[in-house]
Design a protein around this motif. Structure first.
Motif, PDB file in Angstrom:
ATOM      1  N   TYR A  83      63.982  19.708  33.527  1.00  0.00           N
ATOM      2  CA  TYR A  83      65.212  19.718  34.325  1.00  0.00           C
ATOM      3  C   TYR A  83      65.612  18.287  34.691  1.00  0.00           C
ATOM      4  O   TYR A  83      66.785  17.904  34.589  1.00  0.00           O
ATOM      5  CB  TYR A  83      65.004  20.541  35.594  1.00  0.00           C
ATOM      6  N   LEU A  84      64.624  17.488  35.077  1.00  0.00           N
ATOM      7  CA  LEU A  84      64.900  16.113  35.476  1.00  0.00           C
ATOM      8  C   LEU A  84      65.465  15.302  34.318  1.00  0.00           C
ATOM      9  O   LEU A  84      66.481  14.605  34.463  1.00  0.00           O
ATOM     10  CB  LEU A  84      63.615  15.459  35.997  1.00  0.00           C
ATOM     11  N   LEU A  85      64.823  15.398  33.156  1.00  0.00           N
ATOM     12  CA  LEU A  85      65.305  14.649  31.996  1.00  0.00           C
ATOM     13  C   LEU A  85      66.680  15.145  31.559  1.00  0.00           C
ATOM     14  O   LEU A  85      67.534  14.353  31.155  1.00  0.00           O
ATOM     15  CB  LEU A  85      64.306  14.778  30.842  1.00  0.00           C
ATOM     16  N   GLY A  86      66.898  16.468  31.639  1.00  0.00           N
ATOM     17  CA  GLY A  86      68.201  17.016  31.298  1.00  0.00           C
ATOM     18  C   GLY A  86      69.291  16.505  32.220  1.00  0.00           C
ATOM     19  O   GLY A  86      70.402  16.198  31.782  1.00  0.00           O
ATOM     20  N   SER A  87      68.968  16.399  33.506  1.00  0.00           N
ATOM     21  CA  SER A  87      69.939  15.893  34.487  1.00  0.00           C
ATOM     22  C   SER A  87      70.270  14.431  34.223  1.00  0.00           C
ATOM     23  O   SER A  87      71.430  14.003  34.326  1.00  0.00           O
ATOM     24  CB  SER A  87      69.381  16.062  35.908  1.00  0.00           C
ATOM     25  N   ILE A  88      69.240  13.647  33.875  1.00  0.00           N
ATOM     26  CA  ILE A  88      69.458  12.229  33.565  1.00  0.00           C
ATOM     27  C   ILE A  88      70.324  12.091  32.322  1.00  0.00           C
ATOM     28  O   ILE A  88      71.264  11.288  32.273  1.00  0.00           O
ATOM     29  CB  ILE A  88      68.112  11.505  33.370  1.00  0.00           C
ATOM     30  N   ALA A  89      70.010  12.904  31.280  1.00  0.00           N
ATOM     31  CA  ALA A  89      70.777  12.842  30.035  1.00  0.00           C
ATOM     32  C   ALA A  89      72.238  13.221  30.273  1.00  0.00           C
ATOM     33  O   ALA A  89      73.153  12.603  29.730  1.00  0.00           O
ATOM     34  CB  ALA A  89      70.155  13.769  28.992  1.00  0.00           C
ATOM     35  N   LYS A  90      72.440  14.244  31.110  1.00  0.00           N
ATOM     36  CA  LYS A  90      73.815  14.677  31.393  1.00  0.00           C
ATOM     37  C   LYS A  90      74.584  13.591  32.124  1.00  0.00           C
ATOM     38  O   LYS A  90      75.771  13.373  31.874  1.00  0.00           O
ATOM     39  CB  LYS A  90      73.795  15.959  32.229  1.00  0.00           C
ATOM     40  N   LYS A  91      73.904  12.887  33.023  1.00  0.00           N
ATOM     41  CA  LYS A  91      74.572  11.857  33.822  1.00  0.00           C
ATOM     42  C   LYS A  91      74.862  10.609  33.008  1.00  0.00           C
ATOM     43  O   LYS A  91      75.872   9.936  33.215  1.00  0.00           O
ATOM     44  CB  LYS A  91      73.714  11.500  35.041  1.00  0.00           C
ATOM     45  N   THR A  92      73.966  10.291  32.076  1.00  0.00           N
ATOM     46  CA  THR A  92      74.093   9.020  31.363  1.00  0.00           C
ATOM     47  C   THR A  92      74.671   9.177  29.958  1.00  0.00           C
ATOM     48  O   THR A  92      74.916   8.176  29.290  1.00  0.00           O
ATOM     49  CB  THR A  92      72.717   8.323  31.259  1.00  0.00           C
ATOM     50  N   GLY A  93      74.846  10.416  29.483  1.00  0.00           N
ATOM     51  CA  GLY A  93      75.386  10.618  28.140  1.00  0.00           C
ATOM     52  C   GLY A  93      76.761   9.998  28.006  1.00  0.00           C
ATOM     53  O   GLY A  93      77.687  10.345  28.738  1.00  0.00           O
ATOM     54  N   GLY A  94      76.934   9.073  27.044  1.00  0.00           N
ATOM     55  CA  GLY A  94      78.166   8.309  26.926  1.00  0.00           C
ATOM     56  C   GLY A  94      79.412   9.150  26.754  1.00  0.00           C
ATOM     57  O   GLY A  94      80.358   9.053  27.539  1.00  0.00           O
ATOM     58  N   LEU A  95      79.445   9.982  25.717  1.00  0.00           N
ATOM     59  CA  LEU A  95      80.619  10.797  25.449  1.00  0.00           C
ATOM     60  C   LEU A  95      80.884  11.774  26.586  1.00  0.00           C
ATOM     61  O   LEU A  95      82.012  11.929  27.045  1.00  0.00           O
ATOM     62  CB  LEU A  95      80.435  11.557  24.131  1.00  0.00           C
TER      63      LEU A  95
END
Length: 267
Positions: free
Chosen positions: A75-87
């Motif tokens: 969940y934590l990594l998914g949240s980080i990816a969602k926040k930092t995903g460029g597109l």
């Protein structure tokens, strides 16, 4: 010896990631046996992998049912990816603005293989609405969103996709000539319109998003009950959606001359 150890470590890592990939929206809890069978690996190996993932917080196990679920670290990594995903990060404010104006669900899709995947979504506040789950996969041959990808493929590849098409509703387009003509129109006009092609009673308008490459990197779609998609509303929606996709494409590095199809309105 060091090389062998590294290869073993890489192999174990791949197997561990494969275990995590067994989980989905529809299969959020899995037994040890289910994971073993899906990955076609011995039960003893599956037990070691799940234990390691549980100890590191990537899996959780219900002590009563003994079923596994994704752990907090996922969940934590998914949240980080969602926040930092460029597109995704770039597109989300635009999606929210479109939702505020039209109050229909806005989706961002990317292509993966022969499917389009729901990458981000801003839902309508209406009780009656069309929505998907993040990660949901849909075929490229049905609907306006899929056409945003099909329209820029070589004709031979388009035909390959259409050979797999089946009727999902009475409005699903199976005639290859008709699909090819709609692809041509999309390349000229910069948008696609679908009425009950994939889901009965649902209309959608989609436009492609480009980066410096000639293929769309994504597409953005507004969809909802056909009854709300009046001619006047659709005309306004098309203009706003094309403008949005043009701005995002330019920010992603696309040349304006290459994305001129996104300029202007519905005509």
């Amino acid at each position: 010896m060091r090389k062998i150890l590294k290869e073993d470590g890489a192999s174990a890592l791949k197997k561990g990631l494969a275990v995590l990939s067994c989980f989905s929206w529809s299969k959020s809890r899995r037994s040890l046996t289910e994971i073993s069978r899906e990955l076609n690996i011995p039960l003893s190996t599956t037990s070691r992998l799940t234990k390691a993932l549980e100890e590191t917080g990537f899996l959780e196990r219900d002590q009563e049912t003994k079923l596994f679920a994704l752990g907090f670290n996922c969940y934590l990594l998914g949240s980080i990816a969602k926040k930092t995903g460029g597109l995704r990060t770039m597109a989300l404010p635009y999606m929210e603005k479109l939702k505020e104006v039209f109050n229909e669900t806005v989706n961002l899709y990317i292509r993966e293989g022969d499917s389009r995947i729901c990458y981000e979504q801003v839902e309508s506040s209406y009780y009656l609405k069309r929505s998907a789950k993040l990660g949901d996969r849909f075929p490229l041959w049905a609907g306006a969103s899929g056409r945003c990808f099909l329209a820029f493929m070589p004709e031979q590849e388009v035909i390959r996709h259409l050979d797999k098409a089946v009727s999902l509703t009475p409005n699903t387009i199976l005639d290859k000539a008709v699909v090819l003509e709609k692809n041509r129109e999309l390349r000229l006009k910069g948008f696609g319109l679908s009425v009950s092609e994939r889901e009965q009673g649902v209309s959608s308008v989609a436009a492609p998003i480009f980066d410096p490459s000639p293929q769309p990197v994504a597409c953005m779609t507004l969809s909802g009950p056909t009854a709300r998609f009046t001619e006047e509303m659709v005309s306004e929606l098309i203009a706003a959606l094309k403008k949005t996709c043009l701005e995002i494409s330019l920010k992603l590095g696309a040349e304006r001359s290459a994305v001129s199809l996104l300029e202007g309105g519905a005509s």
